[in-house]
Design a protein around this motif. Structure first.
Motif, PDB file in Angstrom:
ATOM      1  N   PHE A 205     -19.821   3.379  19.229  1.00  0.00           N
ATOM      2  CA  PHE A 205     -19.573   4.789  18.912  1.00  0.00           C
ATOM      3  C   PHE A 205     -19.291   4.922  17.414  1.00  0.00           C
ATOM      4  O   PHE A 205     -18.828   3.966  16.773  1.00  0.00           O
ATOM      5  CB  PHE A 205     -18.364   5.314  19.685  1.00  0.00           C
ATOM      6  N   PRO A 206     -19.538   6.107  16.836  1.00  0.00           N
ATOM      7  CA  PRO A 206     -19.085   6.356  15.454  1.00  0.00           C
ATOM      8  C   PRO A 206     -17.569   6.224  15.371  1.00  0.00           C
ATOM      9  O   PRO A 206     -16.859   6.407  16.365  1.00  0.00           O
ATOM     10  CB  PRO A 206     -19.541   7.796  15.184  1.00  0.00           C
ATOM     11  N   LYS A 207     -17.065   5.905  14.175  1.00  0.00           N
ATOM     12  CA  LYS A 207     -15.624   5.775  13.976  1.00  0.00           C
ATOM     13  C   LYS A 207     -14.939   7.131  14.175  1.00  0.00           C
ATOM     14  O   LYS A 207     -15.336   8.133  13.567  1.00  0.00           O
ATOM     15  CB  LYS A 207     -15.323   5.242  12.571  1.00  0.00           C
ATOM     16  N   ARG A 208     -13.895   7.150  15.004  1.00  0.00           N
ATOM     17  CA  ARG A 208     -13.221   8.400  15.368  1.00  0.00           C
ATOM     18  C   ARG A 208     -12.753   9.178  14.134  1.00  0.00           C
ATOM     19  O   ARG A 208     -12.877  10.401  14.067  1.00  0.00           O
ATOM     20  CB  ARG A 208     -12.031   8.093  16.274  1.00  0.00           C
ATOM     21  N   GLY A 209     -12.204   8.484  13.136  1.00  0.00           N
ATOM     22  CA  GLY A 209     -11.657   9.179  11.978  1.00  0.00           C
ATOM     23  C   GLY A 209     -12.616   9.290  10.806  1.00  0.00           C
ATOM     24  O   GLY A 209     -12.205   9.639   9.703  1.00  0.00           O
ATOM     25  N   ASP A 210     -13.894   8.990  11.043  1.00  0.00           N
ATOM     26  CA  ASP A 210     -14.859   8.979   9.942  1.00  0.00           C
ATOM     27  C   ASP A 210     -16.152   9.686  10.368  1.00  0.00           C
ATOM     28  O   ASP A 210     -17.091   9.046  10.833  1.00  0.00           O
ATOM     29  CB  ASP A 210     -15.153   7.534   9.524  1.00  0.00           C
ATOM     30  N   PRO A 211     -16.226  11.028  10.235  1.00  0.00           N
ATOM     31  CA  PRO A 211     -17.430  11.764  10.629  1.00  0.00           C
ATOM     32  C   PRO A 211     -18.687  11.287   9.912  1.00  0.00           C
ATOM     33  O   PRO A 211     -19.792  11.421  10.442  1.00  0.00           O
ATOM     34  CB  PRO A 211     -17.094  13.216  10.245  1.00  0.00           C
ATOM     35  N   SER A 212     -18.528  10.724   8.707  1.00  0.00           N
ATOM     36  CA  SER A 212     -19.704  10.268   7.964  1.00  0.00           C
ATOM     37  C   SER A 212     -20.380   9.067   8.629  1.00  0.00           C
ATOM     38  O   SER A 212     -21.516   8.733   8.307  1.00  0.00           O
ATOM     39  CB  SER A 212     -19.305   9.894   6.527  1.00  0.00           C
ATOM     40  N   SER A 213     -19.676   8.403   9.567  1.00  0.00           N
ATOM     41  CA  SER A 213     -20.274   7.255  10.251  1.00  0.00           C
ATOM     42  C   SER A 213     -21.188   7.683  11.390  1.00  0.00           C
ATOM     43  O   SER A 213     -21.875   6.849  11.986  1.00  0.00           O
ATOM     44  CB  SER A 213     -19.165   6.346  10.808  1.00  0.00           C
ATOM     45  N   ALA A 214     -21.202   8.987  11.722  1.00  0.00           N
ATOM     46  CA  ALA A 214     -22.026   9.491  12.824  1.00  0.00           C
ATOM     47  C   ALA A 214     -23.424   9.829  12.330  1.00  0.00           C
ATOM     48  O   ALA A 214     -23.592  10.359  11.232  1.00  0.00           O
ATOM     49  CB  ALA A 214     -21.375  10.729  13.436  1.00  0.00           C
ATOM     50  N   PRO A 215     -24.463   9.527  13.129  1.00  0.00           N
ATOM     51  CA  PRO A 215     -25.823   9.937  12.755  1.00  0.00           C
ATOM     52  C   PRO A 215     -25.922  11.457  12.666  1.00  0.00           C
ATOM     53  O   PRO A 215     -25.142  12.176  13.305  1.00  0.00           O
ATOM     54  CB  PRO A 215     -26.683   9.397  13.908  1.00  0.00           C
ATOM     55  N   ASP A 216     -26.861  11.946  11.883  1.00  0.00           N
ATOM     56  CA  ASP A 216     -27.047  13.383  11.719  1.00  0.00           C
ATOM     57  C   ASP A 216     -28.074  13.851  12.749  1.00  0.00           C
ATOM     58  O   ASP A 216     -29.275  13.784  12.523  1.00  0.00           O
ATOM     59  CB  ASP A 216     -27.518  13.683  10.292  1.00  0.00           C
ATOM     60  N   PHE A 217     -27.600  14.325  13.913  1.00  0.00           N
ATOM     61  CA  PHE A 217     -28.504  14.775  14.971  1.00  0.00           C
ATOM     62  C   PHE A 217     -28.852  16.241  14.751  1.00  0.00           C
ATOM     63  O   PHE A 217     -27.968  17.108  14.785  1.00  0.00           O
ATOM     64  CB  PHE A 217     -27.847  14.617  16.351  1.00  0.00           C
ATOM     65  N   PRO A 218     -30.104  16.570  14.545  1.00  0.00           N
ATOM     66  CA  PRO A 218     -30.493  17.967  14.321  1.00  0.00           C
ATOM     67  C   PRO A 218     -30.572  18.748  15.633  1.00  0.00           C
ATOM     68  O   PRO A 218     -30.504  18.180  16.727  1.00  0.00           O
ATOM     69  CB  PRO A 218     -31.883  17.832  13.681  1.00  0.00           C
ATOM     70  N   HIS A 219     -30.739  20.047  15.517  1.00  0.00           N
ATOM     71  CA  HIS A 219     -30.903  20.917  16.681  1.00  0.00           C
ATOM     72  C   HIS A 219     -32.120  20.459  17.501  1.00  0.00           C
ATOM     73  O   HIS A 219     -33.183  20.167  16.953  1.00  0.00           O
ATOM     74  CB  HIS A 219     -31.101  22.370  16.227  1.00  0.00           C
ATOM     75  N   GLY A 220     -31.937  20.386  18.817  1.00  0.00           N
ATOM     76  CA  GLY A 220     -33.038  20.000  19.694  1.00  0.00           C
ATOM     77  C   GLY A 220     -33.166  18.512  19.944  1.00  0.00           C
ATOM     78  O   GLY A 220     -33.963  18.100  20.792  1.00  0.00           O
ATOM     79  N   ARG A 221     -32.395  17.678  19.237  1.00  0.00           N
ATOM     80  CA  ARG A 221     -32.482  16.219  19.413  1.00  0.00           C
ATOM     81  C   ARG A 221     -31.840  15.808  20.742  1.00  0.00           C
ATOM     82  O   ARG A 221     -30.791  16.300  21.123  1.00  0.00           O
ATOM     83  CB  ARG A 221     -31.790  15.512  18.255  1.00  0.00           C
ATOM     84  N   HIS A 222     -32.502  14.893  21.459  1.00  0.00           N
ATOM     85  CA  HIS A 222     -31.934  14.335  22.687  1.00  0.00           C
ATOM     86  C   HIS A 222     -30.972  13.202  22.320  1.00  0.00           C
ATOM     87  O   HIS A 222     -31.291  12.347  21.488  1.00  0.00           O
ATOM     88  CB  HIS A 222     -33.035  13.804  23.595  1.00  0.00           C
ATOM     89  N   VAL A 223     -29.811  13.195  22.938  1.00  0.00           N
ATOM     90  CA  VAL A 223     -28.773  12.204  22.644  1.00  0.00           C
ATOM     91  C   VAL A 223     -28.184  11.701  23.961  1.00  0.00           C
ATOM     92  O   VAL A 223     -28.506  12.203  25.048  1.00  0.00           O
ATOM     93  CB  VAL A 223     -27.655  12.799  21.765  1.00  0.00           C
ATOM     94  N   LEU A 224     -27.309  10.704  23.848  1.00  0.00           N
ATOM     95  CA  LEU A 224     -26.524  10.218  24.978  1.00  0.00           C
ATOM     96  C   LEU A 224     -25.075  10.552  24.651  1.00  0.00           C
ATOM     97  O   LEU A 224     -24.574  10.165  23.591  1.00  0.00           O
ATOM     98  CB  LEU A 224     -26.717   8.711  25.141  1.00  0.00           C
ATOM     99  N   ALA A 225     -24.408  11.282  25.545  1.00  0.00           N
ATOM    100  CA  ALA A 225     -23.060  11.769  25.222  1.00  0.00           C
ATOM    101  C   ALA A 225     -22.141  11.639  26.428  1.00  0.00           C
ATOM    102  O   ALA A 225     -22.580  11.659  27.585  1.00  0.00           O
ATOM    103  CB  ALA A 225     -23.121  13.231  24.770  1.00  0.00           C
ATOM    104  N   VAL A 226     -20.844  11.513  26.135  1.00  0.00           N
ATOM    105  CA  VAL A 226     -19.825  11.433  27.182  1.00  0.00           C
ATOM    106  C   VAL A 226     -19.633  12.832  27.775  1.00  0.00           C
ATOM    107  O   VAL A 226     -19.308  13.786  27.057  1.00  0.00           O
ATOM    108  CB  VAL A 226     -18.489  10.910  26.626  1.00  0.00           C
ATOM    109  N   TYR A 227     -19.832  12.932  29.098  1.00  0.00           N
ATOM    110  CA  TYR A 227     -19.642  14.220  29.764  1.00  0.00           C
ATOM    111  C   TYR A 227     -18.146  14.546  29.763  1.00  0.00           C
ATOM    112  O   TYR A 227     -17.313  13.690  30.067  1.00  0.00           O
ATOM    113  CB  TYR A 227     -20.177  14.160  31.188  1.00  0.00           C
ATOM    114  N   PRO A 228     -17.769  15.784  29.418  1.00  0.00           N
ATOM    115  CA  PRO A 228     -16.347  16.145  29.302  1.00  0.00           C
ATOM    116  C   PRO A 228     -15.533  15.769  30.545  1.00  0.00           C
ATOM    117  O   PRO A 228     -15.980  15.933  31.680  1.00  0.00           O
ATOM    118  CB  PRO A 228     -16.390  17.664  29.102  1.00  0.00           C
ATOM    119  N   SER A 229     -14.325  15.230  30.289  1.00  0.00           N
ATOM    120  CA  SER A 229     -13.358  14.832  31.325  1.00  0.00           C
ATOM    121  C   SER A 229     -13.827  13.655  32.172  1.00  0.00           C
ATOM    122  O   SER A 229     -13.315  13.423  33.272  1.00  0.00           O
ATOM    123  CB  SER A 229     -13.021  16.024  32.244  1.00  0.00           C
ATOM    124  N   THR A 230     -14.829  12.886  31.687  1.00  0.00           N
ATOM    125  CA  THR A 230     -15.293  11.689  32.392  1.00  0.00           C
ATOM    126  C   THR A 230     -15.423  10.548  31.386  1.00  0.00           C
ATOM    127  O   THR A 230     -15.217  10.722  30.184  1.00  0.00           O
ATOM    128  CB  THR A 230     -16.658  11.907  33.075  1.00  0.00           C
TER     129      THR A 230
END
Length: 282
Positions: A205-230
């Motif tokens: 995962f990207p570093k929690r305290g470092d937003p710059s470590s996250a990839p730049d996903f544009p609008h419409g991009r398919h990603v893999l994400a943690v579903y809320p509360s799971t």
């Protein structure tokens, strides 16, 4: 047809690795230049021929800030290289299991020969494969104690299941992670489970305290994400990218989450979103 598509994706990832390595070489060159500059400033002070102290102090502060920024950039490039390499290994595993046709193998050989010729024509030194692999292994070992995304289902499963797990250990010889599913379920029979997984089934995962470590996903991009509360990850589509300095969350729509004929939109923190693996089955 899917084999040709896989080959095309692999070639694109290979090009991305080359680009990352070239960018890293430029960063390392700048770092070396700054180290030489710092050394020259120290020599000036040693022989007492430096300019006014306040001038040296301001110059030194600027140099150190630039040096720190370069080290941060080098770290980010190394982590991105690790992710792209992981994706390539996963694609190679898939191709090896499905079997390549003679025509596809020939296409790979021709592509590899072209890359070797281009490399031979270039005067720019490259990182050796051994050095790159060492960097990947060192980065993997540094994930001990961190939460990562892991595919716990085997390659022949009907669909891929990804969960948030904690890295317990990384075996450099076997290139294998040992991870713990800390929240396996809510029923009484559920227990924490450990898995041993290859590098191709792990995405940091990207570093929690470092937003710059996250990839730049544009609008419409398919990603893999943690579903809320799971602690499960699912395929989702980016509705809007994170708004820097206001919020570092993504607005996502999860596949198969239809409600009253439409997909609800969920806010998910940037550090719980990763690139969608090639060939993901859901």
């Amino acid at each position: 047809m899917s084999g040709v598509m896989d080959m095309g994706t692999m070639l694109e990832n290979s090009k991305e690795l080359d680009r990352l390595r070239k960018e890293q070489e430029g960063v390392f060159t700048e770092i070396n230049k700054i180290h030489k500059k710092i050394q020259s400033i120290s020599e000036f002070k040693l022989f007492r021929v430096e300019p006014a102290p306040e001038v040296v102090e301001k110059s030194g502060d600027s140099v150190l800030l630039r040096l720190r920024a370069l080290y941060v950039q080098a770290k980010e490039l190394s982590e991105t290289e690790f992710n792209v390499s992981n994706a390539l290994m996963g694609q190679l595993d898939t191709l090896l299991q499905s079997g390549l046709s003679a025509a596809q193998r020939k296409k790979m050989e021709v592509s590899e020969q072209k890359k070797k010729r281009m490399k031979g024509d270039s005067d720019v030194p490259r990182h050796s494969p051994a050095a790159s692999i060492r960097n990947q292994l060192e980065h993997a070992a540094s994930l001990k104690g961190e939460q990562v995304a892991a595919r716990v289902t085997p390659d022949d499963a009907e669909k891929d299941e990804w969960f948030v797990v904690k890295v317990i250990h990384f075996d450099k010889e076997a290139k294998e992670f040992e991870v713990l599913d800390e929240e396996p379920g809510d029923d009484e029979e559920s227990v924490q489970r450990k898995y041993k997984l290859p590098m191709s089934r792990i995405i940091p995962f990207p570093k929690r305290g470092d937003p710059s470590s996250a990839p730049d996903f544009p609008h419409g991009r398919h990603v893999l994400a943690v579903y809320p509360s799971t602690t499960a990850l699912y395929k989702a589509t980016v509705v809007n990218p994170p708004r820097k300095r206001k919020t570092d969350d993504y607005l996502l729509e999860f596949d198969d989450d239809e409600e009253d004929g439409s997909l609800p939109q969920w806010t998910v923190p940037f550090h719980k979103v990763v690139p969608l693996p090639d060939g993901h089955r859901q």
